[in-house]
Design a protein around this motif. Structure first.
Motif, PDB file in Angstrom:
ATOM      1  N   ILE A 105       0.849  -1.196   0.000  1.00  0.00           N
ATOM      2  CA  ILE A 105       0.000   0.000   0.000  1.00  0.00           C
ATOM      3  C   ILE A 105       0.882   1.242   0.000  1.00  0.00           C
ATOM      4  N   ILE A 106       1.951   1.183   0.811  1.00  0.00           N
ATOM      5  CA  ILE A 106       2.866   2.322   0.896  1.00  0.00           C
ATOM      6  C   ILE A 106       3.521   2.602  -0.451  1.00  0.00           C
ATOM      7  N   SER A 107       3.911   1.545  -1.163  1.00  0.00           N
ATOM      8  CA  SER A 107       4.589   1.795  -2.435  1.00  0.00           C
ATOM      9  C   SER A 107       3.602   2.004  -3.581  1.00  0.00           C
ATOM     10  N   GLY A 108       2.295   1.990  -3.284  1.00  0.00           N
ATOM     11  CA  GLY A 108       1.302   2.406  -4.266  1.00  0.00           C
ATOM     12  C   GLY A 108       0.925   1.350  -5.291  1.00  0.00           C
ATOM     13  N   GLU A 109       0.971   0.088  -4.891  1.00  0.00           N
ATOM     14  CA  GLU A 109       0.559  -0.968  -5.827  1.00  0.00           C
ATOM     15  C   GLU A 109      -0.957  -0.938  -6.020  1.00  0.00           C
TER      16      GLU A 109
END
Lengths: 217, 310
Positions: A105-109
């Motif tokens: 989620i943090i890396s925006g997948e």
């Protein structure tokens, strides 16, 4: 992959945790970090994860000199290191699935990719059926495996573990170590701090032994 | 991932966080409602005063261009002489209209407006003088000329007192301006208190989620990622506070509009209560959102860097 060159770490209270430490870990290597408590194991791992910075000397990880890394780049750097802790560091108000999904989620997948990768990671650690549970409903060994799934879910090239079997009985510890070996076999550089001598003496990997902040002779 | 995908995921993530922060407020309804109501009252108070002042300004504005002078005649001047005087004044170039009211007409009018009918009957004689109401010509708009006219009228033999009806209006206007300034100061102070309320609420929720923030930072969360849910929490507090302020204001206006309309009907409905409902419906939530996000930003900025993994 992990390169320490004459590294010193002195804390504000003048305690010198590392004194001129130099060592090198190859890409794809698996190694143990041992030593008595207070020898500097935790400090060493914190320097690699950039939780602390060295006072003197160079720490070069994956060809990046950490001493020159600006603050804003630290989060992106940390995404290529999987961290496993003795106390798991799970979020207890979120399900197993949400805990493991956090780095993605943090890396925006995107949503579909997150679902696919989280299930793959949980499958790898043998917890596929428990994705909807809260961590509190799991045993200590299972919680540690959730922590490992979270550490590997975004496929980092480096996996660091700080006493990952500290609270587990020998049999569970053995299983956890086998998991780490499996990740190493697919090319991940694995570095494990542990004082479980019985366990690591049975495994064929290099041991880096610290004594008073230096490599032991 | 291509750039369009990244952007889509980013927007989707924002919507998720936005809804999740609303969900967080929903899970602690009592605490949330208390904070929202405090913000609502703090916003409603200056807005309500602003509505009042706008109404007062609107009423006084209706007479903006009227230059009306009341001439109170000496007691011994009879009705016929009064009429003559009025006609004579009408021929002056700087006077556009006159109206003569005999003392008995004045009494009748006063009886109607004041509602003191039977008491007035008990008076031995009519205490009200006859009045000529003079409308200055339109091109005599500058104060000096009006003062000039006033002076000439006051010097006339039959006239006891010449009074410019604008004076009370001017006083009302400067009073209104003073009040407006006071409301501005009050609004500024209450805005600061909204900032502090939201900042403090956000600070508590940051402290409650310290462990979570540490974990997020350990697995590579940026400051923006950590900040986002708190900014949306501030957004919701401000927005909902603004809506509460609007509802509070409408309720208060509904309560007050009855008496005000009754009052207006006694003045031939020359004014009516302006609700400004539409303007406030836009302005209050917007101001709330600005204050909410700013308050959250200040609180997060202060505490975010202090929470690092160790």
């Amino acid at each position: 992959m992990i390169n320490f060159n004459q590294v010193y770490k002195r804390y504000p209270n003048q305690h010198e945790a590392l004194s001129g430490l130099s060592f090198h870990l190859e890409r794809g290597e698996m190694a143990f970090l041992t030593g008595h408590s207070g020898a500097g194991k935790s400090t060493l791992l914190k320097l690699i994860a950039l939780i602390e910075r060295s006072t003197h000397g160079q720490v070069i990880i994956n060809n990046q000199n950490l001493g020159r890394m600006p603050r804003w780049k630290v989060p992106y750097y940390r995404r290529m290191i999987g961290l496993v802790f003795q106390d798991h560091n799970l979020l207890h108000d979120r399900t197993v699935f949400d805990n493991v999904a956090l780095p993605l989620i943090i890396s925006g997948e995107n949503h579909r990719e997150i679902g696919r990768r989280v299930r793959a990671a949980l499958d790898k650690v043998g917890l596929l059926g428990k994705e909807r549970n809260l961590p509190i409903a799991l045993s200590g060994g299972e919680q540690q495996r959730v922590g490992i799934a979270r550490a590997v879910v975004n496929r980092p090239p480096i996996l660091l573990a700080d006493e990952p079997t500290g609270n587990l009985d020998p049999e569970l510890s053995q299983e956890i170590m086998q998991l780490f070996e499996q990740f190493n076999q697919v090319g991940v550089t694995v570095f494990i701090a542990s004082h479980d001598h019985d366990l690591i003496s049975r495994m064929p990997y290099r041991r880096i032994v610290l004594q008073n902040g230096r490599l032991a002779e | 991932m291509d750039i369009v995908d990244r952007f889509k995921n980013y927007l989707l993530r924002h919507v998720q966080v936005m809804l999740a922060s609303l969900g967080d407020l929903w899970r602690h309804p009592l605490a949330s409602i208390m904070t929202i109501v405090v913000i609502g009252i703090a916003l409603a108070l200056p807005a309500g005063l602003l509505v009042m002042l706008t109404n007062v300004a609107q009423i006084s504005g209706q007479w903006q261009d009227s230059h009306q002078i009341s001439l109170f005649l000496n007691d011994e001047v009879g009705d016929t002489r009064g009429q003559q005087l009025a006609e004579q004044l009408l021929s002056w170039p700087d006077i556009s209209a006159v109206e003569f009211k005999s003392s008995s007409e004045s009494l009748e009018e006063f009886r109607e407006l004041s509602g003191l009918g039977s008491m007035l009957d008990n008076l031995p004689k009519n205490p009200l003088p006859a009045v000529i109401i003079v409308q200055a010509a339109d091109d005599f708009s500058e104060t000096e000329n009006i003062e000039d006219l006033l002076e000439r009228l006051a010097r006339m033999q039959d006239i006891e007192l010449a009074q410019l009806d604008m004076q009370w209006l001017q006083r009302l206007r400067s009073l209104n301006q003073t009040a407006q300034r006071a409301v501005q100061i009050l609004a500024a102070l209450l805005s600061i208190s909204v900032l502090l309320v939201i900042g403090n609420t956000i600070r508590l929720s940051i402290l409650n989620r310290q462990a979570e923030i540490r974990v997020i930072k350990l697995v590579g969360g940026t400051n923006a990622f950590v900040r986002r849910p708190f900014l949306y929490t501030g957004f919701w507090y401000g927005f909902l506070g603004g809506v509460v302020a609007w509802l509070t204001l409408l309720t208060s206006l509904a309560v007050i509009s009855g008496p005000i309309n009754a009052l207006a009907s006694q003045y031939d409905n020359v004014f009516s209560l302006q609700w400004l409902a539409g303007e406030l419906f836009l302005a209050l939530p917007l101001i709330g959102v600005l204050l909410g996000v700013l308050g959250a930003w200040l609180a997060v900025g202060k505490h975010l860097n202090a929470i690092e993994p160790n």
